[in-house]
Design a protein around this motif. Structure first.
Motif, mmCIF file in Angstrom:
data_model
loop_
_atom_site.group_PDB
_atom_site.id
_atom_site.type_symbol
_atom_site.label_atom_id
_atom_site.label_comp_id
_atom_site.label_asym_id
_atom_site.label_seq_id
_atom_site.Cartn_x
_atom_site.Cartn_y
_atom_site.Cartn_z
ATOM 1 N N GLY A 169 -7.385 -1.409 10.884
ATOM 2 C CA GLY A 169 -7.345 -0.086 11.474
ATOM 3 C C GLY A 169 -6.138 0.735 11.092
ATOM 4 O O GLY A 169 -6.256 1.943 10.851
ATOM 5 N N GLY A 170 -4.963 0.080 11.034
ATOM 6 C CA GLY A 170 -3.741 0.859 10.898
ATOM 7 C C GLY A 170 -2.902 0.651 9.663
ATOM 8 O O GLY A 170 -1.982 1.436 9.408
ATOM 9 N N MET A 171 -3.163 -0.398 8.890
ATOM 10 C CA MET A 171 -2.333 -0.660 7.712
ATOM 11 C C MET A 171 -2.914 0.076 6.503
ATOM 12 O O MET A 171 -3.340 -0.541 5.519
ATOM 13 N N GLY A 172 -2.921 1.391 6.608
ATOM 14 C CA GLY A 172 -3.450 2.216 5.533
ATOM 15 C C GLY A 172 -3.888 3.559 6.073
ATOM 16 O O GLY A 172 -4.043 3.745 7.281
ATOM 17 N N ALA A 173 -4.077 4.521 5.188
ATOM 18 C CA ALA A 173 -4.514 5.848 5.595
ATOM 19 C C ALA A 173 -6.025 5.854 5.805
ATOM 20 O O ALA A 173 -6.734 4.932 5.402
ATOM 21 N N ARG A 174 -6.513 6.926 6.407
ATOM 22 C CA ARG A 174 -7.938 7.013 6.708
ATOM 23 C C ARG A 174 -8.785 6.880 5.445
ATOM 24 O O ARG A 174 -9.847 6.273 5.462
ATOM 25 N N GLY A 175 -8.340 7.445 4.357
ATOM 26 C CA GLY A 175 -9.125 7.395 3.131
ATOM 27 C C GLY A 175 -8.694 6.330 2.149
ATOM 28 O O GLY A 175 -9.276 6.211 1.061
ATOM 29 N N ARG A 176 -7.649 5.550 2.514
ATOM 30 C CA ARG A 176 -7.162 4.537 1.572
ATOM 31 C C ARG A 176 -6.552 3.365 2.331
ATOM 32 O O ARG A 176 -5.366 3.346 2.633
ATOM 33 N N ASN A 177 -7.378 2.409 2.652
ATOM 34 C CA ASN A 177 -6.947 1.208 3.354
ATOM 35 C C ASN A 177 -7.566 0.019 2.634
ATOM 36 O O ASN A 177 -8.768 -0.221 2.729
ATOM 37 N N GLY A 202 0.819 -1.208 0.000
ATOM 38 C CA GLY A 202 0.000 0.000 0.000
ATOM 39 C C GLY A 202 0.850 1.253 0.000
ATOM 40 O O GLY A 202 2.071 1.205 0.168
ATOM 41 N N PRO A 203 0.216 2.406 -0.167
ATOM 42 C CA PRO A 203 0.968 3.665 -0.269
ATOM 43 C C PRO A 203 1.844 3.965 0.936
ATOM 44 O O PRO A 203 2.949 4.500 0.781
ATOM 45 N N GLN A 204 1.373 3.639 2.143
ATOM 46 C CA GLN A 204 2.176 3.966 3.308
ATOM 47 C C GLN A 204 3.505 3.234 3.315
ATOM 48 O O GLN A 204 4.539 3.794 3.685
ATOM 49 N N VAL A 205 3.499 1.970 2.914
ATOM 50 C CA VAL A 205 4.735 1.184 2.885
ATOM 51 C C VAL A 205 5.568 1.543 1.654
ATOM 52 O O VAL A 205 6.786 1.747 1.747
ATOM 53 N N VAL A 206 4.939 1.625 0.502
ATOM 54 C CA VAL A 206 5.669 1.902 -0.738
ATOM 55 C C VAL A 206 6.391 3.246 -0.646
ATOM 56 O O VAL A 206 7.569 3.371 -0.997
ATOM 57 N N GLU A 207 5.688 4.262 -0.164
ATOM 58 C CA GLU A 207 6.284 5.595 -0.103
ATOM 59 C C GLU A 207 7.024 5.849 1.203
ATOM 60 O O GLU A 207 8.051 6.537 1.220
ATOM 61 N N GLY A 208 6.524 5.283 2.305
ATOM 62 C CA GLY A 208 7.141 5.550 3.594
ATOM 63 C C GLY A 208 8.369 4.719 3.884
ATOM 64 O O GLY A 208 9.289 5.168 4.566
#
Length: 338
Positions: A246-254, A97-103
């Motif tokens: 709950g936490g593996m993704g952003a509020r609008g994209r999980n 997901g975006p959080q892992v790919v970008e973060g």
């Protein structure tokens, strides 16, 4: 159905029992063993250790993250391990997901995930076939590199290593309907994160899987535990679901929350996410319905698990990838399924 052992990824330190579990799974007749990666241990190295201590069991990455490696590097890992293991490698891939790919990997999450996955698989298969130098006129994985910030000296190359199996299986982790449909078209199998054998009857998976060719693998991750107290056995599964939804993704994209919603638990999924992101993690876990955790797992006494296996046998599932961490559960499922 075949059985696989899903070892996942490591936490703060390597699991001291992962190798013993893999050896025991092979002894019991399990078909495959799978490792994963998040932002810690990698998926390929543990499989190399397992390959050295086993002789038959297949070795799968479930999943290797695409953002972690270029497609050619991933193909090199897979071909190398396939040779070392005598042709036992199964390459499971996922976009994350975006959080892992970008973060974590510091790369932009693709605006068109379907295109990015399709290009990645195309390059990997070209390397495996070794028919000609690898090239791709693509938006995300072009070869040679065409960017104006390069030298312009890139040369199409063919792998030096001759693949042991040009048709080395490629499986994809996919959650959205369009991703699943594309997986059926371009891959050898699908690795669902959450799969309900009862949801199949509602048509959630039926339409894309109807187009699957013979031999297509459907291998969901299934939490498994033989225990007397069902509620106790489901508790760690609910905790895991609370974290992912709950936490593996952003509020609008999980993607995990979206999948739970499609499986009939939309209100619960949104509430879990809201609580978790507001810092109320314990409440988020408590909100995970036991019915949902139970639906996607095999938990309880032997007789209960035996009864619940009927629905899995009637589904399109070809392989159960069990997260069992104790020999009793491994042995019981082997006796019931194999």
């Amino acid at each position: 159905m075949r059985l696989g052992l899903a070892l996942g990824y490591w936490g703060a330190a390597p699991s001291p029992h992962f190798l013993d579990l893999a050896v025991e799974a092979e002894r019991l007749g399990y078909d495959s063993v799978w490792t994963a990666e998040a932002w810690g241990s990698d998926a390929f190295t543990p499989l190399t250790w397992i390959a050295a201590r086993t002789s038959r069991i297949k070795l799968g990455t479930g999943i290797a993250q695409m953002a972690a490696r270029t497609p050619t590097a991933t193909a090199m890992h897979a071909m190398t391990l396939d040779h070392l293991s005598g042709g036992r490698m199964l390459l499971g891939l996922g976009l994350s997901g975006p959080q892992v790919v970008e973060g974590w990997y510091g790369r932009p999450f693709p605006r068109s995930p379907l295109t990015a996955v399709r290009e990645y698989v195309d390059v990997v298969r070209q390397v495996f076939r070794r028919e000609k130098p690898v090239t791709l006129d693509g938006a995300y994985h072009p070869l040679p590199y065409p960017g104006a910030d390069g030298t312009g000296l890139g040369k199409p190359l063919k792998p030096i290593l001759h693949p042991l199996r040009p048709d080395l299986p490629v499986l994809l982790g996919a959650e959205g309907p369009k991703n699943i449909a594309q997986t059926v078209r371009i891959a050898d199998g699908w690795l669902p994160l959450y799969f309900s054998p009862t949801a199949d009857g509602s048509g959630l998976y039926a339409e894309p899987l109807a187009a699957a060719r013979p031999g297509f693998t459907v291998a969901p991750l299934v939490q498994a535990r033989v225990c007397e107290d069902v509620a106790e056995g489901l508790a760690p599964i609910q905790a895991m679901l609370g974290f992912y939804i709950g936490g593996m993704g952003a509020r609008g994209r999980n993607f995990h929350a979206d999948l739970m919603a499609r499986m009939g638990y939309e209100a619960e999924a949104r509430r879990i996410q809201e609580l978790f992101l507001d810092g109320r993690q314990a409440e988020a876990v408590a909100t995970v319905p036991a019915a949902f955790a139970d639906e996607i797992s095999l938990v309880g006494p032997r007789e209960r698990i035996a009864d619940r296996l009927a629905a899995w046998h009637a589904s399109p599932v070809t392989d159960l990838l069990l997260t069992a961490r104790d020999p009793l559960t491994l042995r019981t499922l082997a006796e019931l399924v194999l």
